[in-house]
Design a protein around this motif. Structure first.
Motif, PDB file in Angstrom:
ATOM      1  N   ASP A   1      46.440  39.798  33.084  1.00  0.00           N
ATOM      2  CA  ASP A   1      45.129  40.077  32.487  1.00  0.00           C
ATOM      3  C   ASP A   1      45.150  39.907  30.973  1.00  0.00           C
ATOM      4  O   ASP A   1      44.136  39.591  30.366  1.00  0.00           O
ATOM      5  N   ASP A   2      46.336  40.097  30.316  1.00  0.00           N
ATOM      6  CA  ASP A   2      46.422  39.914  28.868  1.00  0.00           C
ATOM      7  C   ASP A   2      45.980  38.519  28.456  1.00  0.00           C
ATOM      8  O   ASP A   2      45.316  38.339  27.423  1.00  0.00           O
ATOM      9  N   GLU A   3      46.366  37.534  29.244  1.00  0.00           N
ATOM     10  CA  GLU A   3      46.066  36.136  28.892  1.00  0.00           C
ATOM     11  C   GLU A   3      44.566  35.861  28.898  1.00  0.00           C
ATOM     12  O   GLU A   3      44.040  35.162  28.031  1.00  0.00           O
ATOM     13  N   THR A   4      43.864  36.428  29.875  1.00  0.00           N
ATOM     14  CA  THR A   4      42.428  36.177  29.998  1.00  0.00           C
ATOM     15  C   THR A   4      41.646  36.971  28.964  1.00  0.00           C
ATOM     16  O   THR A   4      40.688  36.463  28.361  1.00  0.00           O
ATOM     17  N   LEU A   5      42.045  38.211  28.726  1.00  0.00           N
ATOM     18  CA  LEU A   5      41.374  39.032  27.728  1.00  0.00           C
ATOM     19  C   LEU A   5      41.423  38.376  26.352  1.00  0.00           C
ATOM     20  O   LEU A   5      40.400  38.273  25.668  1.00  0.00           O
ATOM     21  N   SER A   6      42.593  37.918  25.941  1.00  0.00           N
ATOM     22  CA  SER A   6      42.768  37.440  24.570  1.00  0.00           C
ATOM     23  C   SER A   6      42.527  35.949  24.399  1.00  0.00           C
ATOM     24  O   SER A   6      42.170  35.511  23.297  1.00  0.00           O
ATOM     25  N   ALA A   7      42.718  35.163  25.453  1.00  0.00           N
ATOM     26  CA  ALA A   7      42.649  33.708  25.283  1.00  0.00           C
ATOM     27  C   ALA A   7      42.038  32.984  26.474  1.00  0.00           C
ATOM     28  O   ALA A   7      42.180  31.769  26.587  1.00  0.00           O
ATOM     29  N   GLY A   8      41.320  33.719  27.331  1.00  0.00           N
ATOM     30  CA  GLY A   8      40.766  33.081  28.521  1.00  0.00           C
ATOM     31  C   GLY A   8      39.825  31.927  28.213  1.00  0.00           C
ATOM     32  O   GLY A   8      39.830  30.900  28.888  1.00  0.00           O
ATOM     33  N   GLY A   9      39.000  32.097  27.182  1.00  0.00           N
ATOM     34  CA  GLY A   9      38.080  31.017  26.819  1.00  0.00           C
ATOM     35  C   GLY A   9      38.813  29.808  26.275  1.00  0.00           C
ATOM     36  O   GLY A   9      38.477  28.664  26.609  1.00  0.00           O
ATOM     37  N   THR A  10      39.808  30.044  25.441  1.00  0.00           N
ATOM     38  CA  THR A  10      40.601  28.949  24.881  1.00  0.00           C
ATOM     39  C   THR A  10      41.351  28.208  25.981  1.00  0.00           C
ATOM     40  O   THR A  10      41.418  26.967  25.979  1.00  0.00           O
ATOM     41  N   ILE A  11      41.908  28.963  26.933  1.00  0.00           N
ATOM     42  CA  ILE A  11      42.591  28.344  28.068  1.00  0.00           C
ATOM     43  C   ILE A  11      41.626  27.476  28.853  1.00  0.00           C
ATOM     44  O   ILE A  11      41.929  26.322  29.196  1.00  0.00           O
TER      45      ILE A  11
ATOM     46  N   PHE B   1      46.261  37.697  39.272  1.00  0.00           N
ATOM     47  CA  PHE B   1      46.640  36.689  38.277  1.00  0.00           C
ATOM     48  C   PHE B   1      46.461  35.281  38.837  1.00  0.00           C
ATOM     49  O   PHE B   1      45.890  34.399  38.172  1.00  0.00           O
ATOM     50  N   THR B   2      46.920  35.061  40.057  1.00  0.00           N
ATOM     51  CA  THR B   2      46.783  33.741  40.676  1.00  0.00           C
ATOM     52  C   THR B   2      45.318  33.345  40.793  1.00  0.00           C
ATOM     53  O   THR B   2      44.937  32.203  40.501  1.00  0.00           O
ATOM     54  N   ALA B   3      44.478  34.288  41.200  1.00  0.00           N
ATOM     55  CA  ALA B   3      43.045  33.996  41.341  1.00  0.00           C
ATOM     56  C   ALA B   3      42.414  33.695  39.991  1.00  0.00           C
ATOM     57  O   ALA B   3      41.612  32.765  39.853  1.00  0.00           O
ATOM     58  N   ALA B   4      42.766  34.475  38.974  1.00  0.00           N
ATOM     59  CA  ALA B   4      42.204  34.253  37.637  1.00  0.00           C
ATOM     60  C   ALA B   4      42.622  32.899  37.082  1.00  0.00           C
ATOM     61  O   ALA B   4      41.810  32.171  36.494  1.00  0.00           O
ATOM     62  N   MET B   5      43.891  32.538  37.269  1.00  0.00           N
ATOM     63  CA  MET B   5      44.366  31.250  36.760  1.00  0.00           C
ATOM     64  C   MET B   5      43.689  30.083  37.476  1.00  0.00           C
ATOM     65  O   MET B   5      43.392  29.047  36.865  1.00  0.00           O
ATOM     66  N   SER B   6      43.412  30.255  38.752  1.00  0.00           N
ATOM     67  CA  SER B   6      42.692  29.211  39.480  1.00  0.00           C
ATOM     68  C   SER B   6      41.307  29.005  38.885  1.00  0.00           C
ATOM     69  O   SER B   6      40.857  27.867  38.686  1.00  0.00           O
ATOM     70  N   LEU B   7      40.614  30.097  38.557  1.00  0.00           N
ATOM     71  CA  LEU B   7      39.280  29.995  37.967  1.00  0.00           C
ATOM     72  C   LEU B   7      39.320  29.372  36.573  1.00  0.00           C
ATOM     73  O   LEU B   7      38.365  28.697  36.163  1.00  0.00           O
ATOM     74  N   LEU B   8      40.422  29.578  35.852  1.00  0.00           N
ATOM     75  CA  LEU B   8      40.542  29.000  34.510  1.00  0.00           C
ATOM     76  C   LEU B   8      41.150  27.596  34.545  1.00  0.00           C
ATOM     77  O   LEU B   8      41.331  26.983  33.491  1.00  0.00           O
ATOM     78  N   GLY B   9      41.470  27.101  35.728  1.00  0.00           N
ATOM     79  CA  GLY B   9      41.958  25.734  35.861  1.00  0.00           C
ATOM     80  C   GLY B   9      43.422  25.553  35.531  1.00  0.00           C
ATOM     81  O   GLY B   9      43.866  24.428  35.267  1.00  0.00           O
TER      82      GLY B   9
ATOM     83  N   LEU C   1      34.511  35.489  32.200  1.00  0.00           N
ATOM     84  CA  LEU C   1      34.080  36.703  32.889  1.00  0.00           C
ATOM     85  C   LEU C   1      34.484  36.686  34.366  1.00  0.00           C
ATOM     86  O   LEU C   1      34.904  37.706  34.914  1.00  0.00           O
ATOM     87  N   ARG C   2      34.347  35.540  34.992  1.00  0.00           N
ATOM     88  CA  ARG C   2      34.748  35.434  36.403  1.00  0.00           C
ATOM     89  C   ARG C   2      36.252  35.695  36.550  1.00  0.00           C
ATOM     90  O   ARG C   2      36.686  36.359  37.494  1.00  0.00           O
ATOM     91  N   ALA C   3      37.034  35.149  35.623  1.00  0.00           N
ATOM     92  CA  ALA C   3      38.481  35.374  35.671  1.00  0.00           C
ATOM     93  C   ALA C   3      38.803  36.841  35.441  1.00  0.00           C
ATOM     94  O   ALA C   3      39.644  37.427  36.142  1.00  0.00           O
TER      95      ALA C   3
END
Length: 224
Positions: free
Chosen positions: A12-22, A62-70, A186-188
């Motif tokens: 979750d740290d990755e999406t909170l701080s850099a999800g949009g950039t990712i 984490f796997t689901a969030a990463m899938s949504l972020l590509g 947000l989805r992630a």
């Protein structure tokens, strides 16, 4: 070669701080590798699962969030949540191997103050820098998550004291506008059911993070 490597201690740290950039990077067709150094097994469960099942639950989130972020290259390391610093040498060696495999152009991770003084956040900063030194690889840029505001929370046991968090704070010198991918971010974030309280607290403290993500960019090795 990977365009960007993101290193964080907890799912979750990755999406909170850099999800949009990712997400912007993957939309451009850039290759992104994300690694969490622990599986977050000591976090809250919110009654969703027994504590002993939290590591597996957060891995699935984490796997689901990463899938949504590509993100196709997403890894979870097995180091202890809450005790990452005690295994920093081993974690740095594992991360060195990953750096040598991916040869990232950009590396993103926590700053020296961990943003909020969390010991695992702080440890991830030092582990990432150690891995880069050990690998001999020089990314074009190192990005550390950066808060444009001084730290405002009170002290917490085991964390850096607020005065130290602010002493080590490095202000942002790079801002990424991420409004175009806010829905994906947000989805992630919504994948992290067990961490809903932490996500909501972060968004309450950093509502701008759905519009902009802020970093401190520096060269590597330091001083170059």
């Amino acid at each position: 070669m990977t365009d960007m490597l993101v290193v964080v201690p907890h799912p979750d740290d990755e999406t909170l701080s850099a999800g949009g950039t990712i997400r912007q990077a993957t939309r451009r067709g850039d290759s992104v590798t994300v690694v969490t150094l622990t599986r977050g097994e000591e976090g809250r469960t919110l009654g969703i699962c027994p504590q002993e099942q939290l590591a597996e639950m957060r891995s699935q989130e984490f796997t689901a969030a990463m899938s949504l972020l590509g993100v196709a290259d997403a890894l979870l390391f097995p180091y202890p949540d809450g005790g990452l610093a005690s295994r920093s040498d081993e974690a740095a060696e594992d991360l060195r191997v990953l750096v040598e495999r991916t040869r990232p152009a950009v590396v993103a991770t926590f700053p020296a103050n961990g943003m909020n003084g969390h010991p695992d956040h702080v440890a991830s900063h030092h582990i990432t820098r150690a891995a880069l030194r050990l690998s001999g690889w020089a990314p074009r840029t190192v990005l550390t998550f950066a808060d444009p505001h001084a730290f405002r929370d009170g002290p917490r046991p085991g964390y850096l004291v607020p005065q130290e968090v602010n002493r080590l704070r490095v202000p942002p010198n790079r801002t990424h506008g991420v409004a175009d991918v806010a829905e994906d971010k947000l989805r992630a974030l919504g994948c992290y059911d067990t961490q809903a309280r932490s996500v909501l607290k972060f968004l309450r403290l950093h509502p701008q993070s759905l519009q902009t993500e802020t970093f401190h960019a520096s060269a590597w090795p330091p001083g170059t």
